[in-house]
Design an enzyme around this catalytic site. Structure first.
Site, short mmCIF file in Angstrom:
data_model
loop_
_atom_site.label_atom_id
_atom_site.label_comp_id
_atom_site.label_asym_id
_atom_site.label_seq_id
_atom_site.Cartn_x
_atom_site.Cartn_y
_atom_site.Cartn_z
N THR A 35 -5.99 1.13 9.62
CA THR A 35 -6.90 1.21 10.76
C THR A 35 -7.99 0.17 10.57
O THR A 35 -8.65 0.13 9.53
CB THR A 35 -7.52 2.62 10.82
OG1 THR A 35 -6.45 3.55 10.90
CG2 THR A 35 -8.43 2.77 12.01
N GLU A 46 -1.24 3.73 12.89
CA GLU A 46 -0.52 4.96 12.55
C GLU A 46 -1.32 6.18 13.05
O GLU A 46 -2.50 6.27 12.79
CB GLU A 46 -0.33 5.04 11.02
CG GLU A 46 0.49 6.20 10.56
CD GLU A 46 1.77 6.34 11.39
OE1 GLU A 46 2.61 5.44 11.35
OE2 GLU A 46 1.91 7.36 12.10
N GLY A 81 1.46 4.47 3.69
CA GLY A 81 2.64 3.71 3.26
C GLY A 81 3.70 4.62 2.67
O GLY A 81 4.89 4.53 2.99
N GLU A 123 -2.12 14.22 8.22
CA GLU A 123 -1.63 14.73 6.95
C GLU A 123 -1.26 16.21 7.10
O GLU A 123 -1.84 16.92 7.92
CB GLU A 123 -2.70 14.53 5.87
CG GLU A 123 -2.87 13.06 5.55
CD GLU A 123 -3.93 12.79 4.50
OE1 GLU A 123 -4.22 13.68 3.69
OE2 GLU A 123 -4.46 11.67 4.50
N PRO A 143 -11.89 1.29 3.47
CA PRO A 143 -13.00 2.26 3.43
C PRO A 143 -14.28 1.73 4.08
O PRO A 143 -14.32 0.58 4.52
CB PRO A 143 -13.21 2.46 1.93
CG PRO A 143 -12.73 1.21 1.29
CD PRO A 143 -11.64 0.67 2.17
N CYS A 187 -10.48 9.73 7.26
CA CYS A 187 -10.53 8.79 8.39
C CYS A 187 -11.53 9.07 9.51
O CYS A 187 -12.12 8.13 10.03
CB CYS A 187 -9.13 8.64 8.98
SG CYS A 187 -8.03 7.82 7.80
N GLY A 223 0.85 -1.20 0.00
CA GLY A 223 0.00 0.00 0.00
C GLY A 223 0.88 1.24 0.00
O GLY A 223 1.53 1.55 0.99
P1 NAD Z 1 -4.79 5.22 0.40
O1 NAD Z 1 -6.06 4.89 -0.27
O2 NAD Z 1 -4.12 6.52 0.15
O3 NAD Z 1 -3.70 4.07 0.07
C1 NAD Z 1 -3.97 2.71 0.10
C2 NAD Z 1 -3.20 2.06 -1.04
O4 NAD Z 1 -3.31 0.63 -0.92
C3 NAD Z 1 -3.73 2.41 -2.43
O5 NAD Z 1 -2.70 3.04 -3.18
C4 NAD Z 1 -4.16 1.06 -3.03
O6 NAD Z 1 -3.92 0.97 -4.42
C5 NAD Z 1 -3.29 0.10 -2.25
N1 NAD Z 1 -3.79 -1.28 -2.25
C6 NAD Z 1 -5.05 -1.73 -2.01
N2 NAD Z 1 -5.08 -3.07 -2.11
C7 NAD Z 1 -3.82 -3.49 -2.41
C8 NAD Z 1 -3.21 -4.77 -2.63
N3 NAD Z 1 -3.93 -5.91 -2.56
N4 NAD Z 1 -1.89 -4.81 -2.91
C9 NAD Z 1 -1.16 -3.67 -3.00
N5 NAD Z 1 -1.68 -2.45 -2.80
C10 NAD Z 1 -3.00 -2.35 -2.51
O7 NAD Z 1 -5.07 5.04 1.96
P2 NAD Z 1 -4.27 5.73 3.18
O8 NAD Z 1 -4.79 7.10 3.40
O9 NAD Z 1 -2.81 5.51 3.00
O10 NAD Z 1 -4.80 4.84 4.38
C11 NAD Z 1 -4.43 3.48 4.51
C12 NAD Z 1 -4.88 2.98 5.88
O11 NAD Z 1 -4.22 3.74 6.90
C13 NAD Z 1 -6.37 3.13 6.15
O12 NAD Z 1 -6.79 2.05 6.94
C14 NAD Z 1 -6.45 4.41 6.97
O13 NAD Z 1 -7.57 4.41 7.83
C15 NAD Z 1 -5.18 4.36 7.77
N6 NAD Z 1 -4.64 5.68 8.20
C16 NAD Z 1 -4.60 6.72 7.31
C17 NAD Z 1 -4.04 7.94 7.70
C18 NAD Z 1 -3.97 9.13 6.76
O14 NAD Z 1 -3.55 10.18 7.20
N7 NAD Z 1 -4.37 9.01 5.51
C19 NAD Z 1 -3.49 8.07 8.98
C20 NAD Z 1 -3.53 6.97 9.84
C21 NAD Z 1 -4.09 5.77 9.43
C1 UGA Z 2 -6.35 12.57 11.85
C2 UGA Z 2 -5.67 12.42 13.22
O1 UGA Z 2 -5.30 13.72 13.71
C3 UGA Z 2 -4.44 11.52 13.12
O2 UGA Z 2 -3.91 11.32 14.43
C4 UGA Z 2 -4.83 10.18 12.50
O3 UGA Z 2 -3.71 9.37 12.34
C5 UGA Z 2 -5.48 10.42 11.15
O4 UGA Z 2 -6.64 11.29 11.32
C6 UGA Z 2 -6.00 9.17 10.52
O5 UGA Z 2 -6.26 8.20 11.19
O6 UGA Z 2 -6.18 9.27 9.31
P1 UGA Z 2 -5.89 14.04 9.68
O7 UGA Z 2 -7.29 13.65 9.33
O8 UGA Z 2 -4.83 13.86 8.67
O9 UGA Z 2 -5.43 13.26 10.99
O10 UGA Z 2 -5.87 15.60 10.10
P2 UGA Z 2 -6.37 16.40 11.40
O11 UGA Z 2 -5.37 17.42 11.72
O12 UGA Z 2 -6.79 15.49 12.48
O13 UGA Z 2 -7.65 17.17 10.84
C7 UGA Z 2 -8.85 16.47 10.52
C8 UGA Z 2 -9.94 17.48 10.18
O14 UGA Z 2 -10.37 18.19 11.34
C9 UGA Z 2 -9.51 18.55 9.17
O15 UGA Z 2 -10.57 18.81 8.28
C10 UGA Z 2 -9.24 19.76 10.05
O16 UGA Z 2 -9.37 20.98 9.38
C11 UGA Z 2 -10.32 19.59 11.12
N1 UGA Z 2 -10.02 20.26 12.40
C12 UGA Z 2 -8.94 19.90 13.13
C13 UGA Z 2 -10.90 21.24 12.87
O17 UGA Z 2 -11.91 21.56 12.23
N2 UGA Z 2 -10.63 21.83 14.08
C14 UGA Z 2 -9.54 21.50 14.83
O18 UGA Z 2 -9.37 22.08 15.93
C15 UGA Z 2 -8.67 20.51 14.34
#
Ligand code: NAD
Ligand code: UGA
Length: 458
Positions: free
Chosen positions: A128, A157, A13, A161, A89, A272, A8
């Site tokens: 997640t 994680e 990743g 972002e 998702p 998320c 991923g």
């Molecule tokens: P994303 O959609 O950006 O990336 C996931 C990737 O996995 C895609 O590029 C997809 O093509 C790939 N994939 C799917 N199936 C596959 C397979 N069988 N083999 C190889 N690749 C494959 O998702 P993301 O934002 O990176 O999130 C991934 C996970 O991490 C989710 O569970 C999310 O909840 C969690 N998470 C995300 C964030 C964040 O900030 N985006 C932070 C913490 C946790």
């Molecule tokens: C959030 C968490 O903060 C991370 O710890 C977690 O790893 C991640 O989700 C995840 O699991 O994907 P992220 O969604 O990237 O991170 O960004 P945040 O800074 O949490 O902001 C989320 C949303 O809340 C944004 O739309 C931001 O504008 C909004 N926000 C944040 C507010 O409206 N008010 C605030 O005080 C803070």
């Protein structure tokens, strides 16, 4: 040397592995994905995600001890430790549609690992996942006739972002959950060792698998709950002439409450928060806890109310119609410093304004392409304009939807002159100096603060 694979190459990743690789030159890292375009972008000068500081780390590690590839099978075979960060998702079909986690990508990965393994491995859940997913993963992996053994760990994680590099370099904590068996604990120790290359040991905490899986969902639920709480209060502030920033400041100085995540806004977005809360709600329902489910679901309901309230307020303030009016939306990203538009409130505001037959212009310094993609067919009805001055020209209103610092530096006098009068500014992030904008001539509508308008005196 340990061979470490990440399946991923998305936001997680792609942003975590370069940083781990930069601190562990003794190990070899490969990030694989089925999405060829994404892998090609990771190999190019234009990375697929915008994340401050990431380009530099990728440049430092790529083709040294970090490699990107689409050959998933080959790299599974070579790996000692496999991180899985595929997308999880919300299900859109069948049982639990709209709430439960769609684990099809997850399960596919488990089977692919099994098929291509010729040696025992540690498999790490980075995605997640609903609590007790590791059990299903273990069952699939260890039901093999190959006399191989797989230890499944949970290592959620917590990075956000826009601050991913900083969060990975200096995390509040790293959480590792594993089985309390001898081999489970050995696997936990191997992962602790990896992180200890740059993170102080006291910040690497370990727990049982289920606590680790659940802690991730709960952390996101608590963070989102704070935003919904302050947004609920912002509605009351608007009725009472209290100022939500002053209220947030006053309560945040209490150490027990704390000052973070109390910024009232048009609503939280991102891929998320909503998804993870709905997964939590579904789990509670499945375990026969309807009151707990309803309690957490309210966090999402309040967020939807806040987004809806924002656009209703726009329409009401602009004499109950926006049909045919040009409205410039400043910011399409769900927060500043990212090009991610998944679940961005800006897109929801855009959809509602289009329903009201407004002429919508969207601008953003980094996220226009993703906004176009995420809006699907509706994108044809939107004007995308990278320059905010051009976007605002001839507009009746501006809405600030992402807190990009660039928007604080604009010449609002120049913008005001170019707009249709009376000119409106709706600040969905309380980003700008409202008094100054009012003095320039704008009718200003912040979140959770009294509006500053010239309309009563006309
Ligand atoms: P994303 O959609 O950006 O990336 C996931 C990737 O996995 C895609 O590029 C997809 O093509 C790939 N994939 C799917 N199936 C596959 C397979 N069988 N083999 C190889 N690749 C494959 O998702 P993301 O934002 O990176 O999130 C991934 C996970 O991490 C989710 O569970 C999310 O909840 C969690 N998470 C995300 C964030 C964040 O900030 N985006 C932070 C913490 C946790
Ligand atoms: C959030 C968490 O903060 C991370 O710890 C977690 O790893 C991640 O989700 C995840 O699991 O994907 P992220 O969604 O990237 O991170 O960004 P945040 O800074 O949490 O902001 C989320 C949303 O809340 C944004 O739309 C931001 O504008 C909004 N926000 C944040 C507010 O409206 N008010 C605030 O005080 C803070």
């Amino acid at each position: 040397m340990t061979n470490i694979l990440c399946i991923g190459a998305g936001y997680v990743g792609g942003s975590t592995m370069p940083i781990v690789a930069s601190h562990c030159p003794q190990h070899r890292f490969v990030v694989v994905d089925i999405n060829e375009a994404r892998i090609a972008a990771w190999q190019s000068d234009k990375l697929p995600i915008y994340e401050p500081g990431l380009d530099e780390v990728v440049r430092k590690t790529r083709d040294k001890n970090l490699f990107f590839s689409t050959d998933v099978d080959k790299h599974i075979a070579e790996a000692d430790i496999i991180f899985v960060s595929v997308n999880t998702p919300t299900k859109t079909f069948g049982q639990g549609a709209g709430k439960a986690a769609d684990l099809q990508y997850w399960e596919k990965t488990a089977r692919q690992i099994l098929e291509n393994s010729t040696s025992s491995k540690i498999v790490v859940e980075k995605s997640t996942l609903p609590v007790r997913t590791a059990e299903a993963m273990e069952r699939i992996l260890n039901s093999n006739g190959k006399s191989l053994h797989f230890d499944v760990l949970s290592n959620p994680e917590f990075l956000a972002e826009g601050t991913a590099v900083r969060d990975m370099e200096n995390p509040d904590r790293v959480l590792i959950g594993g089985r309390e068996t001898e081999s489970g604990q050995k696997a936990v120790e191997a992962l602790v060792e990896l992180y200890a290359n740059w993170i102080p040991r006291e910040r690497i905490i370990t727990s049982n698998l289920w606590s680790s899986e659940l802690s991730k969902l709960v952390a996101n639920a608590f963070l989102a709950q704070r935003i919904s709480s302050i947004n609920a209060i912002s509605a009351l502030c608007e009725k009472t002439e209290a100022d939500v920033s002053e209220v947030a400041h006053a309560i945040g100085l209490d150490n027990r409450i704390g000052k973070y995540f109390l910024r009232a806004s048009v609503g939280f977005g991102g891929s998320c928060f909503k998804k993870d809360i709905l997964h939590l709600v579904y789990l509670c329902e499945q375990y026969g806890l309807p009151e707990v489910a309803t309690y957490w679901e309210q966090v999402v309901t309040m967020n939807e109310y806040q987004e809806m309230r924002f656009t209703s307020n726009m329409v009401a303030s602009m004499f109950n119609t926006v049909a045919g009016k040009r409205i410039a939306l400043f910011g399409t990203a769900f927060k500043a410093n990212t090009n991610d538009t998944r679940e961005s409130p800006a897109l929801e505001v855009c959809r509602t304004l289009l329903e009201e037959h407004a002429e919508v212009v969207m601008t953003d310094p980094h996220a226009i392409e993703n906004a176009r993609y995420d809006l699907g067919e509706l994108a044809q009805r939107v004007i995308f304009e990278p320059d905010p001055y051009t976007a605002a020209k001839g507009a009746h209103a501006i809405a600030i939807l992402t807190e990009w610092s660039q928007y604080t530096q604009l010449d609002y006098e120049k913008i005001y002159v170019s707009m249709v009068k009376p000119a409106f500014l709706f600040d969905g992030r309380n980003l700008l100096d409202h008094r100054k904008l009012y003095e320039v001539g704008f009718n200003v509508y912040p979140i959770g603060k009294p509006a500053l308008t010239h309309l009563h005196s006309q």
